[in-house]
Design a protein around this motif. Structure first.
Motif, PDB file in Angstrom:
ATOM      1  N   PRO A  64      53.326  53.251  13.325  1.00  0.00           N
ATOM      2  CA  PRO A  64      52.656  53.488  12.040  1.00  0.00           C
ATOM      3  C   PRO A  64      53.223  54.719  11.334  1.00  0.00           C
ATOM      4  O   PRO A  64      53.612  55.699  11.982  1.00  0.00           O
ATOM      5  N   HIS A  65      53.273  54.635  10.002  1.00  0.00           N
ATOM      6  CA  HIS A  65      53.686  55.736   9.129  1.00  0.00           C
ATOM      7  C   HIS A  65      55.182  56.043   9.195  1.00  0.00           C
ATOM      8  O   HIS A  65      55.638  56.960   8.508  1.00  0.00           O
ATOM      9  N   GLN A  66      55.948  55.313   9.985  1.00  0.00           N
ATOM     10  CA  GLN A  66      57.400  55.485   9.948  1.00  0.00           C
ATOM     11  C   GLN A  66      57.934  54.930   8.628  1.00  0.00           C
ATOM     12  O   GLN A  66      57.431  53.939   8.109  1.00  0.00           O
ATOM     13  N   ARG A  67      58.982  55.592   8.118  1.00  0.00           N
ATOM     14  CA  ARG A  67      59.539  55.202   6.824  1.00  0.00           C
ATOM     15  C   ARG A  67      60.847  54.433   7.029  1.00  0.00           C
ATOM     16  O   ARG A  67      61.771  54.924   7.677  1.00  0.00           O
ATOM     17  N   ALA A  68      60.886  53.233   6.466  1.00  0.00           N
ATOM     18  CA  ALA A  68      62.092  52.411   6.520  1.00  0.00           C
ATOM     19  C   ALA A  68      62.706  52.325   5.132  1.00  0.00           C
ATOM     20  O   ALA A  68      62.011  52.019   4.153  1.00  0.00           O
ATOM     21  N   LEU A  69      63.987  52.605   5.032  1.00  0.00           N
ATOM     22  CA  LEU A  69      64.715  52.468   3.772  1.00  0.00           C
ATOM     23  C   LEU A  69      65.360  51.085   3.772  1.00  0.00           C
ATOM     24  O   LEU A  69      66.216  50.796   4.622  1.00  0.00           O
ATOM     25  N   GLN A  70      64.942  50.223   2.852  1.00  0.00           N
ATOM     26  CA  GLN A  70      65.435  48.849   2.833  1.00  0.00           C
ATOM     27  C   GLN A  70      66.515  48.681   1.787  1.00  0.00           C
ATOM     28  O   GLN A  70      66.279  48.809   0.587  1.00  0.00           O
ATOM     29  N   VAL A  71      67.745  48.411   2.246  1.00  0.00           N
ATOM     30  CA  VAL A  71      68.872  48.189   1.345  1.00  0.00           C
ATOM     31  C   VAL A  71      69.344  46.738   1.396  1.00  0.00           C
ATOM     32  O   VAL A  71      70.214  46.344   0.626  1.00  0.00           O
ATOM     33  N   LEU A  72      68.780  45.946   2.314  1.00  0.00           N
ATOM     34  CA  LEU A  72      69.122  44.529   2.414  1.00  0.00           C
ATOM     35  C   LEU A  72      68.244  43.723   1.459  1.00  0.00           C
ATOM     36  O   LEU A  72      67.066  44.007   1.301  1.00  0.00           O
ATOM     37  N   GLN A  73      68.824  42.711   0.846  1.00  0.00           N
ATOM     38  CA  GLN A  73      68.062  41.880  -0.074  1.00  0.00           C
ATOM     39  C   GLN A  73      67.084  40.984   0.681  1.00  0.00           C
ATOM     40  O   GLN A  73      67.337  40.569   1.814  1.00  0.00           O
ATOM     41  N   LEU A  74      65.976  40.663   0.040  1.00  0.00           N
ATOM     42  CA  LEU A  74      64.895  39.935   0.691  1.00  0.00           C
ATOM     43  C   LEU A  74      65.147  38.439   0.801  1.00  0.00           C
ATOM     44  O   LEU A  74      64.353  37.732   1.424  1.00  0.00           O
ATOM     45  N   ASN A  75      66.226  37.922   0.220  1.00  0.00           N
ATOM     46  CA  ASN A  75      66.574  36.528   0.469  1.00  0.00           C
ATOM     47  C   ASN A  75      67.399  36.385   1.746  1.00  0.00           C
ATOM     48  O   ASN A  75      67.756  35.275   2.150  1.00  0.00           O
ATOM     49  N   PHE A  76      67.677  37.489   2.412  1.00  0.00           N
ATOM     50  CA  PHE A  76      68.426  37.565   3.656  1.00  0.00           C
ATOM     51  C   PHE A  76      67.374  37.688   4.766  1.00  0.00           C
ATOM     52  O   PHE A  76      66.520  38.566   4.721  1.00  0.00           O
ATOM     53  N   THR A  77      67.385  36.801   5.778  1.00  0.00           N
ATOM     54  CA  THR A  77      66.341  36.861   6.800  1.00  0.00           C
ATOM     55  C   THR A  77      66.346  38.182   7.558  1.00  0.00           C
ATOM     56  O   THR A  77      65.310  38.618   8.059  1.00  0.00           O
ATOM     57  N   PHE A  78      67.479  38.845   7.621  1.00  0.00           N
ATOM     58  CA  PHE A  78      67.558  40.181   8.216  1.00  0.00           C
ATOM     59  C   PHE A  78      66.691  41.147   7.402  1.00  0.00           C
ATOM     60  O   PHE A  78      65.934  41.956   7.943  1.00  0.00           O
ATOM     61  N   GLY A  79      66.788  41.054   6.075  1.00  0.00           N
ATOM     62  CA  GLY A  79      65.947  41.884   5.218  1.00  0.00           C
ATOM     63  C   GLY A  79      64.480  41.500   5.315  1.00  0.00           C
ATOM     64  O   GLY A  79      63.592  42.360   5.229  1.00  0.00           O
ATOM     65  N   GLN A  80      64.208  40.210   5.522  1.00  0.00           N
ATOM     66  CA  GLN A  80      62.829  39.750   5.656  1.00  0.00           C
ATOM     67  C   GLN A  80      62.154  40.349   6.889  1.00  0.00           C
ATOM     68  O   GLN A  80      61.085  40.947   6.801  1.00  0.00           O
ATOM     69  N   TRP A  81      62.764  40.183   8.064  1.00  0.00           N
ATOM     70  CA  TRP A  81      62.040  40.592   9.274  1.00  0.00           C
ATOM     71  C   TRP A  81      61.913  42.107   9.383  1.00  0.00           C
ATOM     72  O   TRP A  81      60.880  42.611   9.845  1.00  0.00           O
ATOM     73  N   THR A  82      62.926  42.846   8.924  1.00  0.00           N
ATOM     74  CA  THR A  82      62.813  44.304   9.003  1.00  0.00           C
ATOM     75  C   THR A  82      61.757  44.827   8.029  1.00  0.00           C
ATOM     76  O   THR A  82      61.066  45.802   8.321  1.00  0.00           O
ATOM     77  N   SER A  83      61.610  44.168   6.875  1.00  0.00           N
ATOM     78  CA  SER A  83      60.574  44.567   5.920  1.00  0.00           C
ATOM     79  C   SER A  83      59.189  44.223   6.446  1.00  0.00           C
ATOM     80  O   SER A  83      58.274  45.056   6.454  1.00  0.00           O
ATOM     81  N   LEU A  84      59.018  42.982   6.883  1.00  0.00           N
ATOM     82  CA  LEU A  84      57.708  42.528   7.331  1.00  0.00           C
ATOM     83  C   LEU A  84      57.235  43.286   8.561  1.00  0.00           C
ATOM     84  O   LEU A  84      56.072  43.675   8.657  1.00  0.00           O
ATOM     85  N   LEU A  85      58.132  43.532   9.516  1.00  0.00           N
ATOM     86  CA  LEU A  85      57.725  44.222  10.732  1.00  0.00           C
ATOM     87  C   LEU A  85      57.332  45.670  10.431  1.00  0.00           C
ATOM     88  O   LEU A  85      56.406  46.222  11.044  1.00  0.00           O
ATOM     89  N   THR A  86      58.006  46.295   9.481  1.00  0.00           N
ATOM     90  CA  THR A  86      57.617  47.642   9.051  1.00  0.00           C
ATOM     91  C   THR A  86      56.177  47.644   8.557  1.00  0.00           C
ATOM     92  O   THR A  86      55.369  48.507   8.923  1.00  0.00           O
ATOM     93  N   LEU A  87      55.831  46.666   7.737  1.00  0.00           N
ATOM     94  CA  LEU A  87      54.485  46.610   7.169  1.00  0.00           C
ATOM     95  C   LEU A  87      53.441  46.202   8.207  1.00  0.00           C
ATOM     96  O   LEU A  87      52.330  46.732   8.218  1.00  0.00           O
TER      97      LEU A  87
END
Length: 505
Positions: A196-219
């Motif tokens: 919790p409260h860790q900050r992830a900088l997302q530079v991958l686009q969300l149509n890329f499944t790599f960008g999807q899972w790293t974004s969703l798991l952060t949240l």
């Protein structure tokens, strides 16, 4: 065969339910940052529920695929949850795509509506694809797509339709169920342990499944997701210099571009401290070499590296090289993640195709039962990648079985490029090949067989921009008298690659 830890698969798990639970748990803590906007978990859920209600009111039917226009903005993630809460399947659609690529995604997914949560649709293609605006309210736009009805039906439990290039001229549409994707997110969390409260900088686009899972798991774990609209080495280095980013997910090409900026050695931040970087780099999408990993650790000595390998068809991250094992396992893709088994289609110790058995497998390719059967005929998914299992149990990538071109982590089908250019009657005889490149991994070269005056290179590039995604436009063009042929009379891609290397040298 090697296997990850056992995994108890929960058939009832859903990604939207996990997100709602996270919003309720973390309340007023920050969830999303981007474009000068900060959204708390509480606001995230309220906004998503409002979008779901508006979608239902405007006739967006549950169980249908809806294209979501994404450009790495907070509203993109919120609208994704809103679509799920409305019972829809999400088809992430990169707002930078050219019109023909947009048409392809819509046609293959069967999506008849496009949703944009922030701002107007791109003027470069919107007028060509809309029959009428269904809704415009507080930044949300819902539009219907022109054209006849498309006979494509998604399963009601499908969370995402992702696209991955294959051996055909068009990318395949992959159905990922809520249960498969939700369980995979939890399985990855059991290995990587986002906090919790860790900050992830997302530079991958969300149509890329790599960008999807790293974004969703952060949240899902109560972290803060900071979105950048696009990758920029200078902007990323400047942002990292503040010293408060816990992790960044990248493809190795991005790391090479970051390392090209400035002098070798640690990069000082504004206070003069050396080695300012994220706590963790998560590398995936293409092989991470030993040398590149070493350079990253030298430049950012305060950072560690995790390497992941996986496919959209298997809900990503089938094998993971943990950060604590990176020094010993550098140059490998690690060992299977929980619930996953891996074997090599070759005698022990030899290289062969990597096969994956996983409970997180796709539901199938949309409208292609035969392709779905061929992908995993005996329960083992055929990745098309070649590797070997080392004595220490880690898997080492050797190459690609298929003729895919890997340009900046984007896997490109040569047939897709050839098909796009063959749409012009002047260039029907063409062949695309990849040539190794130290920055992008491979660059795309297109051979065109044509007699008489050669085509204008700028005209060729304009055609590519109009018919292909940005990362798939050829880097170089070569006009030849005829395409190289093998003994059977078929085009010889290997000979073409040799010819191109000699020309480019």
């Amino acid at each position: 065969m090697i296997s990850g830890d056992p995994w108890e698969f929960d058939d009832t798990a859903r990604v939207d339910s996990l997100l709602v639970d996270a919003c309720l748990r973390f309340g007023d803590a920050p969830a999303l940052l981007g474009g000068g906007v900060e959204v708390s978990f509480e606001q995230f859920l309220t906004w998503a529920r409002t979008i779901a209600s508006m979608l239902t009111t405007t006739g967006t039917e549950p169980g249908t695929a809806v294209a979501l226009l994404v450009g790495n903005r907070p509203g993109d993630i919120v609208a994704q949850l809103g679509l799920w809460l409305a019972g829809c399947t999400v088809v992430p659609l990169n707002r930078a795509l050219p019109p023909t690529a947009i048409q392809r995604v819509l046609r293959r997914s069967g999506a008849r509506r496009i949703v944009s949560a922030e701002g107007a649709l791109p003027s470069t293609w919107a007028d060509h694809h809309l029959s009428r605006m269904v809704c415009v309210h507080e930044g949300l736009r819902v539009v219907e797509v022109d054209g006849p009805a498309v006979p494509v039906t998604v399963r009601r439990d499908t969370a995402l339709v992702a696209f991955s290039s294959g051996s055909t001229s068009e990318p395949k549409a992959i159905e990922l169920s809520h249960a498969a994707f939700a369980n995979k997110l939890l399985a990855i969390q059991s290995v990587l342990r986002f906090l919790p409260h860790q900050r992830a900088l997302q530079v991958l686009q969300l149509n890329f499944t790599f960008g999807q899972w790293t974004s969703l798991l952060t949240l899902l774990t109560g972290g803060v997701l900071e979105l950048l609209p696009a990758f920029s080495p200078g902007q990323v280095n400047t942002r990292l210099a503040r010293g408060d980013v816990d992790r960044v997910a990248v493809v190795p090409t991005m790391l090479r571009m970051l390392l090209r900026r400035g002098e070798p050695g640690p990069v000082p931040d504004a206070t003069g401290r050396a080695g300012v970087g994220p706590g963790l780099w998560i590398a995936g999408g293409e092989p991470l070499s030993v040398g590149l990993g070493r350079k990253v650790r030298q430049r950012f000595p305060g950072s560690s590296i995790t390497d992941v390998y996986g496919l959209s068809e298997t809900s990503t991250s089938d094998l993971i090289l943990r950060a604590e094992d990176h020094a010993e396992g550098a140059g490998t893709i690690g060992t299977p993640s929980p619930g996953v088994s891996c074997r090599i289609d070759a005698p022990a110790g030899e290289a062969g195709e990597i096969l994956i058995r996983t409970p997180f497998l796709m539901s199938g390719y949309l409208s292609s039962e035969e392709a779905t059967r061929r992908a995993a005929p005996d329960g083992w998914f055929r990745t098309g990648d070649v590797g070997r299992i080392r004595p220490d149990g880690r898997v080492e990538l050797v190459g690609r079985e298929k003729t895919m071109i890997s340009r900046g982590a984007v896997k490109v089908s040569p047939l897709e490029i050839e098909s796009a250019y063959a749409g012009n009657p002047s260039w029907t005889d063409c062949l695309a090949v990849g040539v190794p490149d130290e920055i992008l991994g491979e660059r795309i070269h297109l051979l065109i067989a044509q007699q008489g005056a050669p085509p204008d290179p700028e005209e060729l590039r304009r055609w590519g921009k109009a018919h292909l995604e940005p990362g798939k436009i050829p880097d170089s063009f070569h006009v030849v008298d005829h395409l190289p042929l093998g003994e059977t009379g078929k085009v010889d891609r290997r000979a073409a690659a040799v010819l191109v290397r000699g020309t480019a040298a």
